[in-house]
Design an enzyme around this catalytic site. Structure first.
Site, PDB file in Angstrom:
ATOM      1  N   LYS A  39       0.866  -1.184   0.000  1.00  0.00           N
ATOM      2  CA  LYS A  39       0.000   0.000   0.000  1.00  0.00           C
ATOM      3  C   LYS A  39       0.899   1.229   0.000  1.00  0.00           C
ATOM      4  CE  LYS A  39      -3.808   1.955   2.793  1.00  0.00           C
ATOM      5  NZ  LYS A  39      -4.673   1.711   3.963  1.00  0.00           N
ATOM      6  N   SER A  56     -10.100  -0.342   7.158  1.00  0.00           N
ATOM      7  CA  SER A  56      -9.381  -0.244   5.880  1.00  0.00           C
ATOM      8  C   SER A  56      -8.792  -1.560   5.390  1.00  0.00           C
ATOM      9  CB  SER A  56      -8.280   0.817   5.960  1.00  0.00           C
ATOM     10  OG  SER A  56      -8.858   2.101   5.872  1.00  0.00           O
ATOM     11  N   SER A  91      -9.471   1.788   3.005  1.00  0.00           N
ATOM     12  CA  SER A  91      -8.552   2.494   2.145  1.00  0.00           C
ATOM     13  C   SER A  91      -7.453   1.625   1.555  1.00  0.00           C
ATOM     14  CB  SER A  91      -7.905   3.635   2.926  1.00  0.00           C
ATOM     15  OG  SER A  91      -7.025   3.116   3.910  1.00  0.00           O
TER      16      SER A  91
END
Ligand code: NAG
Ligand code: NAG
Ligand code: NAG
Ligand code: NAG
Length: 637
Positions: A267, A363, A339
């Site tokens: 990420k 997330s 996210s």
């Protein structure tokens, strides 16, 4: 609040204001909250200005008469005439000692503390100027000039451990199962959807090189990345360098373990030197951090190969980022949620065998559930966050997105452990999930559990009982909000002060929440932490089973699990038809998922149960219809 360096407002608005005071028929709506953050309306001067006509509404009616107003008007008009030559508004109003206190009085409403009388307010105003503001500025200069990152971590360290004694546990690696007789498939796509332990067996037996694997995944990242909008940077050069190192080591007879030569993605809140670390945000789109995040360091030392920096929603919020909005591979017309949008969608679409994402509140669980991948949100503190963008030091966690619970265990084993750069990290005493006797385990199931998991585990000899968590804390979600928003604002203080929030990709998300966070007094932040302590105690007392099964996207449970620091395994359990299917036949599906929750430090229980379920089911092995595109999409060849 910004420095009040504005000159007096021009004459006309002043006269209008004076007129409105003369007739003192100021409607209630004129007493609306003063703007404190607009592009050109900021500063104490304008707040005082707007607060002015509100005076009548606060005074008892008899004193709020015409003559009083007229006195005020004459007085201010005189001050204005005397000082209009470039004297800052602040100084004009200083001559009228009550004015600042009136502004403060107006503001105190939003602190839910409007019980101070005028003399107290005046005293508070002076005290704040003399003591608070200089301290704020000193501290800010000392620790808060940089945005994000885990720089200068707070001394308030959150421990999610439930055990009293400080166990000094030698970290022992898990003994993961070897898969024998794995044969290289002829099609690249079949390779792309193999599990880590299958892939590494191909590498170990020299049926495939790390370089060949890297090629397979780089090709898929470039082919599907633009359609799914889940990739920020493809790290070709680094990938080929690391793949070569892995292949060379194997040639020398050195095998580093189950991630040797395996490609993966991170990420893009995780820093890797020489590549951009964008945090998904327009403000930081070109940021290069010369830091090796500890999770990257650990993966590097196991021989894993970084192939891509994957999408994070902007500043780790939802799935909207500076380059687009990440989609769900199972239904291209739907978004991935966030996210950790990139790790979830890219793993789901076979663009990486696994990826590292993060969760502050949902997330990992939301996008894993939406994209139908197996994931683990580990116990808080298990994986160190050094070199990772910070939202909340007591909530942020890193965790793996994989094709199976076995792979999650393998990756967790590689990335767990304390790092000096993250004071909240620790050697969490997780046991080997591959050596748990699940017939000795009692598992509760909530009303929201997927019953198929309950039946399957029951058939495997697990004791299952209906279950409910019992706690009296009502405001679980607001505790989460206060904690997350204030912590986030502390890490992005300068960003907001410089009004970069005006450029944020989704104005209704962080900008609104972080402006609201300005009005949270420290006392109330700490009271929220006390309430959180109570919640943790109650959850601990009512956690009378070894694990429980329940909805993994229920917002209350997401907030609760994160406030407690509780691990959860996200397990795909099936599919439903999409709500508005395209015409003709479609392979698009809505994924169905459940969560297996365990107490802190017991990630091994959640993983062992997920592995047991997946050993006799194959929902986690299904491949999404990524070639079934939306209108206007096409795939690069
Ligand atoms: C405010 O309260 C304090 C303490 O009760 C009192 O001494 C003071 O006179 C009050 N001031 C006003 C303006 O009422
Ligand atoms: C739930 O907790 C309350 C308060 O701690 C307690 O009085 C009650 O007996 C508990 N209920 C159950 C079902 O455990
Ligand atoms: C928490 O914040 C979110 C986002 O602004 C908001 O939608 C929600 O209502 C808040 N919940 C509470 C309980 O404050
Ligand atoms: C889980 O929670 C989500 C969000 O509240 C809800 O949409 C979904 O229907 C729930 N699933 C079950 C099985 O209760």
């Amino acid at each position: 609040m910004r420095e009040p360096r504005r000159p007096l407002p021009p004459r006309r608005p002043l006269l209008l204001l004076l007129l409105s005071l003369l007739f003192f028929s100021v409607p209630e709506t004129a007493a609306a909250p003063p703007r404190t953050s607009g592009r050109d309306g900021g500063g104490v001067a304008s707040i005082t200005w707007m607060a002015w006509p509100m005076k009548c509404t606060w005074l008892p009616l008899p004193t709020c008469g015409k003559s009083h107003s007229y006195d005020l008007v004459s007085k201010y008009h005189k001050i204005w005439k005397d000082t209009k030559d470039a004297v800052p508004a602040k100084d004009v109003f200083r001559k009228e000692p009550i004015s600042g206190a009136i502004a403060l009085k107006g503001s105190m409403k939003y602190f839910d503390a409007d019980f101070f009388n005028d003399s107290k307010l005046r005293e508070m105003e002076d005290g704040a100027k003399e003591f608070n503001v200089p301290a704020f500025r000193d501290n800010r200069k000392l620790v808060a000039l940089e945005n994000g990152g885990l720089n200068n971590p707070s001394a308030l360290v959150f421990k999610s451990s439930w055990s009293d004694e400080s166990k000094i546990s030698e970290k022992k690696s898990f003994e993961y199962p070897h898969t024998s007789s794995v044969h290289r498939p002829s099609k690249d796509e079949d390779i792309a959807f193999m599990s880590i332990i299958e892939l590494v067996e191909l590498i170990r037996t020299k049926q495939v090189t790390s370089r060949e694997l890297t090629d397979v995944f780089l090709k898929r990242l470039k082919r599907y990345g633009p359609v799914i909008e889940s990739v920020i940077t493809v790290t070709d050069d680094l990938a080929y360098k690391q793949a070569k190192e892995a292949d060379d080591l194997l040639e020398q007879g050195k095998y580093l373990g189950p991630l040797h030569g395996i490609p993966y993605g991170l990420k893009d809140i995780i820093a890797v030197p020489e590549y951009k670390t964008t945090w998904g945000s327009r403000t930081f789109e070109n940021q290069v951090l010369d830091i090796e995040a500890s999770v990257y360091k650990r993966l590097k030392s196991t021989g894993a190969v970084l192939v891509a920096k994957l999408v994070t929603g902007s500043l780790a919020y939802d799935d909207i980022w500076f380059g687009g909005r990440t989609r769900n591979p199972w239904n291209i017309e739907e978004f991935s949620t966030g996210s950790s949008a990139g790790p979830a969608a890219s793993t789901s679409a076979g663009m990486v065998p696994f990826a590292i994402g993060s969760e502050t509140a949902g997330s990992i669980t939301y996008p894993a559930a939406r994209c139908g991948v197996t994931a683990l949100r580990p116990t808080f503190g298990t994986v160190a966050r050094t070199g990772v963008m910070s939202i909340s030091e007591s909530l942020d966690k890193l965790g793996p997105f994989c094709r199976s619970a076995i792979d999650c265990a393998v990756v967790l084993d590689a990335i767990r452990g304390k790092d000096a750069g993250d004071p909240s990290s620790r050697e969490v005493p997780i046991e080997d999930p591959f050596h748990i006797d699940i017939t000795q385990v009692t598992v509760g199931y909530l009303d929201s559990a997927e019953m198929e998991v309950v039946y399957v585990l029951s058939a495997k000899g697990v004791k299952l009982v209906p279950f409910k968590l019992n706690y009296t804390v009502e405001s679980v979600q607001s505790i989460l909000n206060i904690t997350m928003d204030v912590d986030m604002l502390a890490h992005f203080d300068n960003w907001q002060r410089e009004q970069h929030d005006d450029d944020f990709e989704a104005q209704d998300q962080w900008p609104v929440e972080l402006r609201r966070a300005r009005l949270i007094p420290a006392v109330d932040y700490l009271q929220a932490q006390r309430a959180r302590g109570k919640l943790i105690k109650e959850v601990k007392e009512s956690f009378t089973v070894d694990a429980f099964i329940g909805n993994v996207t229920d917002w209350e449970l997401v907030c609760l699990g994160n406030l407690v620091g509780m691990p959860v395994a996200v397990v795909p359990t099936g599919f439903k038809n999409v709500e508005n299917p395209p015409k003709g036949s479609t392979r698009r599906r809505t994924t169905v998922t459940t969560g297996i929750y365990a107490p802190p430090d017991h990630d091994h229980i959640a993983l062992a149960l997920a592995m047991a379920y997946q050993s006799v089911t194959d929902h986690h092995k299904q491949r999404p219809p990524i070639d079934d595109l939306g209108p206007g999409d096409n795939i690069q060849h």
